[in-house]
Design a protein around this motif. Structure first.
Motif, PDB file in Angstrom:
ATOM      1  N   MET A   1       7.227  16.198   1.643  1.00  0.00           N
ATOM      2  CA  MET A   1       6.789  17.400   2.440  1.00  0.00           C
ATOM      3  C   MET A   1       7.229  18.518   2.244  1.00  0.00           C
ATOM      4  SD  MET A   1       6.220  17.362   6.686  1.00  0.00           S
ATOM      5  CE  MET A   1       4.960  18.592   7.330  1.00  0.00           C
ATOM      6  N   ASN A   2       6.609  19.544   1.818  1.00  0.00           N
ATOM      7  CA  ASN A   2       7.100  20.617   1.422  1.00  0.00           C
ATOM      8  C   ASN A   2       6.789  21.718   2.595  1.00  0.00           C
ATOM      9  OD1 ASN A   2       7.405  23.084  -0.398  1.00  0.00           O
ATOM     10  ND2 ASN A   2       7.056  21.459  -1.890  1.00  0.00           N
ATOM     11  N   SER A   3       7.663  22.799   2.574  1.00  0.00           N
ATOM     12  CA  SER A   3       7.820  23.702   3.972  1.00  0.00           C
ATOM     13  C   SER A   3       6.862  24.605   3.774  1.00  0.00           C
ATOM     14  CB  SER A   3       8.978  24.398   3.753  1.00  0.00           C
ATOM     15  OG  SER A   3       9.149  25.264   2.629  1.00  0.00           O
ATOM     16  N   SER A   4       5.761  24.938   2.717  1.00  0.00           N
ATOM     17  CA  SER A   4       4.956  25.682   2.508  1.00  0.00           C
ATOM     18  C   SER A   4       3.779  25.306   1.826  1.00  0.00           C
ATOM     19  CB  SER A   4       5.592  27.324   2.351  1.00  0.00           C
ATOM     20  OG  SER A   4       4.700  27.845   1.080  1.00  0.00           O
ATOM     21  N   PRO A   5       2.516  25.412   2.043  1.00  0.00           N
ATOM     22  CA  PRO A   5       1.466  25.060   1.240  1.00  0.00           C
ATOM     23  C   PRO A   5       1.632  26.131  -0.131  1.00  0.00           C
ATOM     24  CG  PRO A   5       0.746  25.226   3.456  1.00  0.00           C
ATOM     25  CD  PRO A   5       2.211  25.668   3.462  1.00  0.00           C
TER      26      PRO A   5
ATOM     27  N   CYS B   1       7.634  27.337   9.336  1.00  0.00           N
ATOM     28  CA  CYS B   1       7.253  26.480   8.027  1.00  0.00           C
ATOM     29  C   CYS B   1       6.761  25.421   8.632  1.00  0.00           C
ATOM     30  CB  CYS B   1       8.610  26.271   7.363  1.00  0.00           C
ATOM     31  SG  CYS B   1       9.504  24.980   7.945  1.00  0.00           S
TER      32      CYS B   1
ATOM     33  N   ARG C   1      12.016  38.569  -7.140  1.00  0.00           N
ATOM     34  CA  ARG C   1      10.413  38.621  -6.473  1.00  0.00           C
ATOM     35  C   ARG C   1       9.796  39.666  -7.233  1.00  0.00           C
ATOM     36  NH1 ARG C   1       8.703  36.630  -1.084  1.00  0.00           N
ATOM     37  NH2 ARG C   1      10.590  35.220  -0.630  1.00  0.00           N
TER      38      ARG C   1
ATOM     39  N   PHE D   1      11.396  28.454  -7.010  1.00  0.00           N
ATOM     40  CA  PHE D   1      12.518  28.875  -5.880  1.00  0.00           C
ATOM     41  C   PHE D   1      13.371  30.052  -6.441  1.00  0.00           C
ATOM     42  CE2 PHE D   1      12.914  24.440  -4.287  1.00  0.00           C
ATOM     43  CZ  PHE D   1      12.014  24.577  -3.201  1.00  0.00           C
TER      44      PHE D   1
ATOM     45  N   MET E   1      20.510  29.112   2.833  1.00  0.00           N
ATOM     46  CA  MET E   1      20.166  30.015   1.645  1.00  0.00           C
ATOM     47  C   MET E   1      21.618  30.632   0.903  1.00  0.00           C
ATOM     48  SD  MET E   1      17.013  30.662   0.816  1.00  0.00           S
ATOM     49  CE  MET E   1      15.381  29.870   1.589  1.00  0.00           C
TER      50      MET E   1
ATOM     51  N   LEU F   1      11.246  33.200  -5.898  1.00  0.00           N
ATOM     52  CA  LEU F   1      11.520  33.647  -4.702  1.00  0.00           C
ATOM     53  C   LEU F   1      12.824  34.085  -4.045  1.00  0.00           C
ATOM     54  CD1 LEU F   1       9.026  30.926  -3.257  1.00  0.00           C
ATOM     55  CD2 LEU F   1       8.909  33.338  -3.086  1.00  0.00           C
ATOM     56  N   GLU F   2      13.844  33.412  -4.568  1.00  0.00           N
ATOM     57  CA  GLU F   2      15.083  33.785  -4.291  1.00  0.00           C
ATOM     58  C   GLU F   2      15.702  35.215  -4.818  1.00  0.00           C
ATOM     59  OE1 GLU F   2      18.064  30.545  -4.217  1.00  0.00           O
ATOM     60  OE2 GLU F   2      16.448  29.229  -3.393  1.00  0.00           O
TER      61      GLU F   2
ATOM     62  N   GLY G   1       7.674  34.300   3.029  1.00  0.00           N
ATOM     63  CA  GLY G   1       9.050  34.947   3.660  1.00  0.00           C
ATOM     64  C   GLY G   1       9.886  33.638   4.091  1.00  0.00           C
ATOM     65  N   HIS G   2      10.577  33.838   5.295  1.00  0.00           N
ATOM     66  CA  HIS G   2      11.249  32.902   5.688  1.00  0.00           C
ATOM     67  C   HIS G   2      10.860  32.323   7.042  1.00  0.00           C
ATOM     68  CE1 HIS G   2      14.295  32.985   2.351  1.00  0.00           C
ATOM     69  NE2 HIS G   2      13.972  34.141   2.307  1.00  0.00           N
TER      70      HIS G   2
ATOM     71  N   ASN H   1      13.743  28.214   5.904  1.00  0.00           N
ATOM     72  CA  ASN H   1      13.192  27.889   4.557  1.00  0.00           C
ATOM     73  C   ASN H   1      12.160  28.984   4.324  1.00  0.00           C
ATOM     74  OD1 ASN H   1      12.623  26.311   2.338  1.00  0.00           O
ATOM     75  ND2 ASN H   1      12.145  24.630   3.440  1.00  0.00           N
ATOM     76  N   PHE H   2      11.607  28.713   2.933  1.00  0.00           N
ATOM     77  CA  PHE H   2      10.558  29.442   2.392  1.00  0.00           C
ATOM     78  C   PHE H   2       9.286  28.947   3.489  1.00  0.00           C
ATOM     79  CE2 PHE H   2      13.008  29.821  -1.526  1.00  0.00           C
ATOM     80  CZ  PHE H   2      13.175  31.025  -1.552  1.00  0.00           C
ATOM     81  N   SER H   3       8.399  30.106   3.755  1.00  0.00           N
ATOM     82  CA  SER H   3       7.333  29.754   4.614  1.00  0.00           C
ATOM     83  C   SER H   3       6.304  30.997   4.327  1.00  0.00           C
ATOM     84  CB  SER H   3       7.555  29.110   5.859  1.00  0.00           C
ATOM     85  OG  SER H   3       6.290  29.280   6.692  1.00  0.00           O
TER      86      SER H   3
ATOM     87  N   LEU I   1       7.444  22.053   8.299  1.00  0.00           N
ATOM     88  CA  LEU I   1       8.261  21.394   8.753  1.00  0.00           C
ATOM     89  C   LEU I   1       8.753  21.329  10.023  1.00  0.00           C
ATOM     90  CD1 LEU I   1      10.460  20.780   5.523  1.00  0.00           C
ATOM     91  CD2 LEU I   1       9.406  19.060   6.461  1.00  0.00           C
TER      92      LEU I   1
ATOM     93  N   LEU J   1       3.733  27.784  -1.444  1.00  0.00           N
ATOM     94  CA  LEU J   1       4.902  27.432  -2.331  1.00  0.00           C
ATOM     95  C   LEU J   1       4.497  26.147  -3.311  1.00  0.00           C
ATOM     96  CD1 LEU J   1       7.824  27.877  -3.379  1.00  0.00           C
ATOM     97  CD2 LEU J   1       8.378  26.444  -1.250  1.00  0.00           C
TER      98      LEU J   1
ATOM     99  N   SER K   1      20.224  25.374   0.119  1.00  0.00           N
ATOM    100  CA  SER K   1      19.116  25.884  -0.334  1.00  0.00           C
ATOM    101  C   SER K   1      17.941  25.003  -0.125  1.00  0.00           C
ATOM    102  CB  SER K   1      19.195  26.163  -1.698  1.00  0.00           C
ATOM    103  OG  SER K   1      19.283  25.111  -2.427  1.00  0.00           O
ATOM    104  N   PRO K   2      16.484  25.511  -0.608  1.00  0.00           N
ATOM    105  CA  PRO K   2      15.470  24.585  -0.538  1.00  0.00           C
ATOM    106  C   PRO K   2      15.309  23.619  -1.583  1.00  0.00           C
ATOM    107  CG  PRO K   2      14.781  27.066  -0.359  1.00  0.00           C
ATOM    108  CD  PRO K   2      16.409  26.849  -0.560  1.00  0.00           C
TER     109      PRO K   2
END
Lengths: 199, 199
Positions: free
Chosen positions: A1-5, B69, A37, A30, B108, A33-34, B55-56, B62-64, B71, A7, B87-88
């Motif tokens: 499961m990913n935190s963001s569609p 997010c 940007r 990653f 992070m 994004l980290e 963003g977070h 986490n990234f979202s 999750l 991503l 980290s993610p």
């Protein structure tokens, strides 16, 4: 499961790059994004523009966003010599390694009837026309030393002779710094057969 | 000399990707232009959107691209267990390898005073608040087994205890399928010291 569609979509889209699998795509996403940007946004902008605007040079078929590429448009390149390569990768290698100052013609492939690549797909009518213009004196054939590259070289040499142009081909043999012991058989046999007189 | 300024710019821009040098960047650019224009355009579009919108997550950092997010927003994740990762990338590894169904908190980073990373930069106020809400029963500390990761784990365990939450940490030792002969000294010493009674 990913935190963001979004991503997940980015990771999936990065896999269109050659040599990039799921793991590297994730690491790239990653990293951008980290830490990157701004450069990531710039890459996205440049990539969108390149995919849309870069076509082929009318004269040499190489990649170019103008009708004529910078190499063909340049007045400082020698117009008596034309070097034929299979792809822009080989052109870049020759530009970086040699002091060649002539012009190029990029086939964007090699003769390969099974893949549907014939003289027409390689733009050979355009090449024939250039050879007939009388300006070119030497056609340097730099196709790869593979079965298909050799067949293409043979065909190109015939075209050159028909246009009254001298065809030449890169020298093939033992690479510099290589040890005979480790050179593959066919290269060694070729180099042996093509030995030259020392004077 | 390159045939197209835009192509040269694309090759340069691709180098912001981790592990991509000049040669790979060139190969990627040619590959996209020769064979994957559509997927290249799509990648450019997704990348631009991701760099701008991701963003977070307010809750787990986490990234979202949403305030929460997927999750954290999911109703099917167990709210009694919270796993802290650096980290993610580590979150993704745990999601892929284990059947963990709880929630996460992404630092992070890790406590590293020399790099200017303290409790504030890692969002620990937010974590302390969550630990104090009374819902969480176990805090799984999954920081990396490095000097800084260990120090961070120690700090997090104190936070957990102060909030009345049970801290646990991943088991460290000889990896499965590894041969003792090839395991590094400190891992072996750790595994030896932490040997467990068989029953």
């Amino acid at each position: 499961m990913n935190s963001s569609p979004l991503l997940a979509e980015l990771i999936e889209a990065l896999r269109c790059l050659p040599g990039v699998g799921g793991k590297s795509a994730q690491r790239m996403a990653f990293h951008l994004l980290e830490r990157e940007r701004e450069r990531g946004s710039r890459l996205a902008r440049v990539m969108a523009e390149a995919m849309e605007k870069i076509g082929h040079c009318e004269r040499c078929r190489n990649f170019s966003e103008q009708p004529l590429c910078t190499l063909c448009a340049s007045s400082s390149r020698d117009r008596q010599v034309l070097c034929v390569v299979e792809s822009p990768t080989e052109l870049a290698a020759i530009e970086q390694a040699t002091g060649y100052r002539g012009q190029y013609f990029v086939l964007m492939g090699r003769l390969s009837p099974l893949d549907g690549l014939g003289p027409e797909e390689l733009g050979l009518a355009k090449l024939t026309q250039r050879l007939g213009e009388g300006e070119i004196e030497e056609l340097i054939i730099a196709t790869n030393p593979t079965v298909e590259g050799d067949a293409t070289a043979h065909y190109l040499a015939q075209l050159a002779r028909a246009g009254g142009v001298r065809p030449t081909r890169l020298a093939y043999g033992v690479p510099l710094g290589g040890e005979l012991e480790y050179v593959d058989r066919s290269t060694l046999a070729h180099a042996f057969g093509g030995r030259q007189i020392l004077d």
